[in-house]
Design a protein around this motif. Structure first.
Motif: not given
Length: 162
Positions: A29, A32-38, A68
């Motif tokens: 993962r 700095d990725g999009d937590l929500k999307a992940d 959230e």
């Protein structure tokens, strides 16, 4: 286990989520990725299992519905709070399932939605109880102190709902 995964709730913290994501998705993962999307994509890969990704705020999703929990909580997190969250989540899910069983038109998708909302409710209860615990006990707060506060938080929610 994952044939009826919509009925499974996982409660990983940041590190556990990263390991779970890497294991299931077969890719690291991006930090700095999009937590929500992940979280949502992992839920979908796990047959719409519900994931409560614990953190500064708790992110709850089944891959379809995402919420959230931004309830304040406290600046210090003690070991064992995740165990309490798992127990409170199981209780809230059971209450939601009992309530929905009274409805003759309850289907699997509606049941999944109720589990996400129950998980959000559990996060709110534990965070509010921990906030009160920390206010009363300070940095010496520990899980037994938290357990003493759960009843009053649940009672106040029930009173407000009536």
């Amino acid at each position: 286990m994952l044939n009826q995964a919509g009925m499974v709730v996982l409660t990983p913290n940041k590190v556990e989520f990263e390991k779970l994501y890497t294991s299931v998705m077969q890719v690291e993962r991006k930090l700095d990725g999009d937590l929500k999307a992940d979280v949502e994509s992992l839920c979908r890969k796990l047959n719409n299992a519900v994931i409560i990704r614990k953190g500064r705020s708790d992110f709850i999703s089944n891959g379809i519905i995402s919420l959230e929990c931004v309830e304040m909580g406290a600046p210090k997190r003690s070991g064992g709070i995740g165990d309490v969250l798992a127990g409170v989540t199981a209780t809230c899910v059971a209450w939601a399932q009992m309530k929905s069983s009274l409805s003759p038109k309850q289907d699997f998708k509606e049941s999944q939605k109720n589990i996400v909302y129950a998980a959000h409710c559990a996060c709110s209860i534990v965070r509010k109880a921990w906030e009160i615990t920390f206010s009363d006990c300070g940095r010496g707060s520990c899980v037994p102190d938290l357990l003493d506060k759960l009843r009053s938080v649940i009672n106040s929610i029930e009173a407000a709902a009536c």
